[in-house]
Design a protein around this motif. Structure first.
Motif, PDB file in Angstrom:
ATOM      1  N   PRO A  17       0.685  -1.107   0.009  1.00 42.67           N
ATOM      2  CA  PRO A  17      -0.065   0.007   0.108  1.00 42.67           C
ATOM      3  C   PRO A  17       0.830   1.219   0.111  1.00 42.67           C
ATOM      4  O   PRO A  17       0.708   2.144  -0.547  1.00 42.67           O
ATOM      5  CB  PRO A  17      -0.956   0.018   1.267  1.00 42.67           C
ATOM      6  N   LEU A  18       1.851   1.377   0.768  1.00 45.72           N
ATOM      7  CA  LEU A  18       2.728   2.500   0.857  1.00 45.72           C
ATOM      8  C   LEU A  18       3.412   2.783  -0.572  1.00 45.72           C
ATOM      9  O   LEU A  18       3.550   3.540  -1.024  1.00 45.72           O
ATOM     10  CB  LEU A  18       3.952   2.269   1.896  1.00 45.72           C
ATOM     11  N   SER A  19       4.073   1.526  -1.193  1.00 43.13           N
ATOM     12  CA  SER A  19       4.408   1.644  -2.790  1.00 43.13           C
ATOM     13  C   SER A  19       3.544   2.128  -3.507  1.00 43.13           C
ATOM     14  O   SER A  19       3.681   2.960  -4.545  1.00 43.13           O
ATOM     15  CB  SER A  19       4.844   0.314  -3.219  1.00 43.13           C
ATOM     16  N   ILE A  20       2.153   1.817  -3.479  1.00 42.83           N
ATOM     17  CA  ILE A  20       1.245   2.359  -4.317  1.00 42.83           C
ATOM     18  C   ILE A  20       0.817   3.871  -4.236  1.00 42.83           C
ATOM     19  O   ILE A  20       0.886   4.491  -5.258  1.00 42.83           O
ATOM     20  CB  ILE A  20      -0.271   1.576  -4.458  1.00 42.83           C
ATOM     21  N   VAL A  21       1.003   4.082  -2.912  1.00 44.11           N
ATOM     22  CA  VAL A  21       0.664   5.535  -2.699  1.00 44.11           C
ATOM     23  C   VAL A  21       1.744   6.427  -3.056  1.00 44.11           C
ATOM     24  O   VAL A  21       1.735   7.469  -3.478  1.00 44.11           O
ATOM     25  CB  VAL A  21       0.444   6.003  -1.114  1.00 44.11           C
ATOM     26  N   SER A  22       3.131   6.001  -2.663  1.00 42.70           N
ATOM     27  CA  SER A  22       4.202   6.728  -3.172  1.00 42.70           C
ATOM     28  C   SER A  22       4.355   6.969  -4.677  1.00 42.70           C
ATOM     29  O   SER A  22       5.146   7.736  -4.911  1.00 42.70           O
ATOM     30  CB  SER A  22       5.542   5.807  -2.734  1.00 42.70           C
ATOM     31  N   LEU A  23       3.859   6.136  -5.441  1.00 42.52           N
ATOM     32  CA  LEU A  23       3.659   6.381  -6.934  1.00 42.52           C
ATOM     33  C   LEU A  23       3.268   7.893  -7.314  1.00 42.52           C
ATOM     34  O   LEU A  23       3.601   8.425  -8.279  1.00 42.52           O
ATOM     35  CB  LEU A  23       2.875   5.263  -7.355  1.00 42.52           C
ATOM     36  N   PHE A  27       7.211   9.798  -8.670  1.00 40.76           N
ATOM     37  CA  PHE A  27       7.238   8.738  -9.598  1.00 40.76           C
ATOM     38  C   PHE A  27       8.370   7.577  -9.593  1.00 40.76           C
ATOM     39  O   PHE A  27       8.319   6.310  -9.396  1.00 40.76           O
ATOM     40  CB  PHE A  27       6.974   8.928 -10.913  1.00 40.76           C
ATOM     41  N   PRO A  28       9.543   8.385  -9.638  1.00 39.43           N
ATOM     42  CA  PRO A  28      10.782   7.093  -9.882  1.00 39.43           C
ATOM     43  C   PRO A  28      11.101   6.395  -8.611  1.00 39.43           C
ATOM     44  O   PRO A  28      11.101   4.950  -8.722  1.00 39.43           O
ATOM     45  CB  PRO A  28      12.017   8.224 -10.187  1.00 39.43           C
ATOM     46  N   PHE A  29      11.005   6.968  -7.657  1.00 44.09           N
ATOM     47  CA  PHE A  29      11.113   6.184  -6.304  1.00 44.09           C
ATOM     48  C   PHE A  29       9.786   5.209  -5.900  1.00 44.09           C
ATOM     49  O   PHE A  29      10.108   4.242  -5.196  1.00 44.09           O
ATOM     50  CB  PHE A  29      11.282   7.148  -5.135  1.00 44.09           C
ATOM     51  N   GLY A  30       8.691   5.680  -6.577  1.00 44.29           N
ATOM     52  CA  GLY A  30       7.349   4.922  -6.268  1.00 44.29           C
ATOM     53  C   GLY A  30       7.474   3.802  -7.052  1.00 44.29           C
ATOM     54  O   GLY A  30       7.081   2.689  -6.646  1.00 44.29           O
ATOM     55  N   ILE A  31       8.174   3.824  -8.460  1.00 47.96           N
ATOM     56  CA  ILE A  31       8.378   2.688  -8.919  1.00 47.96           C
ATOM     57  C   ILE A  31       9.259   1.427  -8.440  1.00 47.96           C
ATOM     58  O   ILE A  31       8.981   0.554  -8.288  1.00 47.96           O
ATOM     59  CB  ILE A  31       8.816   3.005 -10.579  1.00 47.96           C
ATOM     60  N   LEU A  32      10.540   2.325  -7.779  1.00 49.14           N
ATOM     61  CA  LEU A  32      11.314   1.265  -7.190  1.00 49.14           C
ATOM     62  C   LEU A  32      10.629   0.617  -5.876  1.00 49.14           C
ATOM     63  O   LEU A  32      10.978  -0.535  -5.809  1.00 49.14           O
ATOM     64  CB  LEU A  32      12.667   2.119  -6.607  1.00 49.14           C
ATOM     65  N   ALA A  33       9.864   1.261  -5.241  1.00 49.29           N
ATOM     66  CA  ALA A  33       9.330   0.904  -4.064  1.00 49.29           C
ATOM     67  C   ALA A  33       8.533  -0.185  -4.446  1.00 49.29           C
ATOM     68  O   ALA A  33       8.279  -1.430  -3.725  1.00 49.29           O
ATOM     69  CB  ALA A  33       8.472   2.177  -3.245  1.00 49.29           C
ATOM     70  N   LEU A  34       7.626  -0.069  -5.621  1.00 50.21           N
ATOM     71  CA  LEU A  34       6.689  -0.992  -6.104  1.00 50.21           C
ATOM     72  C   LEU A  34       7.366  -2.339  -6.614  1.00 50.21           C
ATOM     73  O   LEU A  34       7.022  -3.429  -6.455  1.00 50.21           O
ATOM     74  CB  LEU A  34       5.982  -0.637  -7.256  1.00 50.21           C
ATOM     75  N   ILE A  35       8.707  -2.253  -7.245  1.00 53.51           N
ATOM     76  CA  ILE A  35       9.256  -3.350  -7.545  1.00 53.51           C
ATOM     77  C   ILE A  35       9.816  -4.237  -6.316  1.00 53.51           C
ATOM     78  O   ILE A  35       9.627  -5.415  -6.410  1.00 53.51           O
ATOM     79  CB  ILE A  35      10.562  -2.797  -8.466  1.00 53.51           C
ATOM     80  N   MET A  62      12.363   3.048  -0.109  1.00 55.63           N
ATOM     81  CA  MET A  62      11.835   3.672  -1.152  1.00 55.63           C
ATOM     82  C   MET A  62      10.817   4.510  -1.168  1.00 55.63           C
ATOM     83  O   MET A  62      10.475   5.428  -1.657  1.00 55.63           O
ATOM     84  CB  MET A  62      12.085   3.141  -2.287  1.00 55.63           C
ATOM     85  N   GLY A  63       9.693   3.889  -0.397  1.00 57.40           N
ATOM     86  CA  GLY A  63       8.407   4.521  -0.216  1.00 57.40           C
ATOM     87  C   GLY A  63       8.598   5.455   0.643  1.00 57.40           C
ATOM     88  O   GLY A  63       8.016   6.758   0.165  1.00 57.40           O
ATOM     89  N   VAL A  64       9.240   5.604   1.647  1.00 53.13           N
ATOM     90  CA  VAL A  64       9.320   6.737   2.428  1.00 53.13           C
ATOM     91  C   VAL A  64      10.005   7.855   1.896  1.00 53.13           C
ATOM     92  O   VAL A  64       9.471   9.024   1.865  1.00 53.13           O
ATOM     93  CB  VAL A  64      10.075   6.490   3.850  1.00 53.13           C
ATOM     94  N   ALA A  65      10.853   7.574   1.082  1.00 52.29           N
ATOM     95  CA  ALA A  65      11.927   8.785   0.480  1.00 52.29           C
ATOM     96  C   ALA A  65      10.933   9.387  -0.668  1.00 52.29           C
ATOM     97  O   ALA A  65      11.000  10.430  -0.927  1.00 52.29           O
ATOM     98  CB  ALA A  65      13.105   8.033  -0.344  1.00 52.29           C
ATOM     99  N   SER A  66       9.953   8.531  -1.228  1.00 55.50           N
ATOM    100  CA  SER A  66       9.150   8.943  -2.249  1.00 55.50           C
ATOM    101  C   SER A  66       8.170  10.000  -1.724  1.00 55.50           C
ATOM    102  O   SER A  66       7.798  11.053  -2.094  1.00 55.50           O
ATOM    103  CB  SER A  66       8.412   7.927  -3.177  1.00 55.50           C
ATOM    104  N   VAL A  67       7.545   9.472  -0.509  1.00 52.36           N
ATOM    105  CA  VAL A  67       6.526  10.528   0.048  1.00 52.36           C
ATOM    106  C   VAL A  67       7.276  11.723   0.750  1.00 52.36           C
ATOM    107  O   VAL A  67       6.725  12.925   0.397  1.00 52.36           O
ATOM    108  CB  VAL A  67       5.793   9.836   1.248  1.00 52.36           C
ATOM    109  N   VAL A  68       8.389  11.472   1.281  1.00 53.67           N
ATOM    110  CA  VAL A  68       9.266  12.694   1.556  1.00 53.67           C
ATOM    111  C   VAL A  68       9.520  13.926   0.614  1.00 53.67           C
ATOM    112  O   VAL A  68       9.351  14.930   0.673  1.00 53.67           O
ATOM    113  CB  VAL A  68      10.396  12.420   2.476  1.00 53.67           C
ATOM    114  N   LEU A  69      10.087  13.280  -0.683  1.00 56.40           N
ATOM    115  CA  LEU A  69      10.572  14.069  -1.747  1.00 56.40           C
ATOM    116  C   LEU A  69       9.212  14.780  -2.115  1.00 56.40           C
ATOM    117  O   LEU A  69       9.335  15.846  -2.723  1.00 56.40           O
ATOM    118  CB  LEU A  69      11.291  13.090  -2.841  1.00 56.40           C
TER     119      LEU A  69
END
Length: 84
Positions: A17-23, A27-35, A62-69
């Motif tokens: 769920p965090l990975s999907i929200v982080s998309l 977007f780049p870190f969200g893709i990595l979190a999803l992978i 990666m999910g946390v980094a995506s949300v913070v960025l």
């Protein structure tokens, strides 16, 4: 002789769920979190706990980094527009 079942470890958290929200945030870190989340699920399915734990921690990072960025980007772009 009664055979007792072996204790089964619970599956490693995949943070999907965090990975999907982080998309939506970055977007780049969200893709990595999803992978990494999907790789965690693969590790859980195959029974490779060490691989699942490693991928789980990367998915979380990666999910946390995506949300913070994403939040920093929103903050700075809104503050720049207010300054003009």
């Amino acid at each position: 002789m009664v055979s007792l079942p072996l204790p089964v470890d619970p599956p490693v958290e995949d943070f999907l769920p965090l990975s999907i929200v982080s998309l939506l945030c970055c977007f780049p870190f969200g893709i990595l979190a999803l992978i990494f989340s999907i790789r965690t699920q693969d590790g859980n399915t195959c029974g490779d706990r060490t691989r699942a734990e490693r991928n789980s921690s990367m998915a979380l990072a990666m999910g946390v980094a995506s949300v913070v960025l994403g939040l920093l980007f929103i903050f700075f772009t809104s503050s720049i527009q207010l300054a003009w």
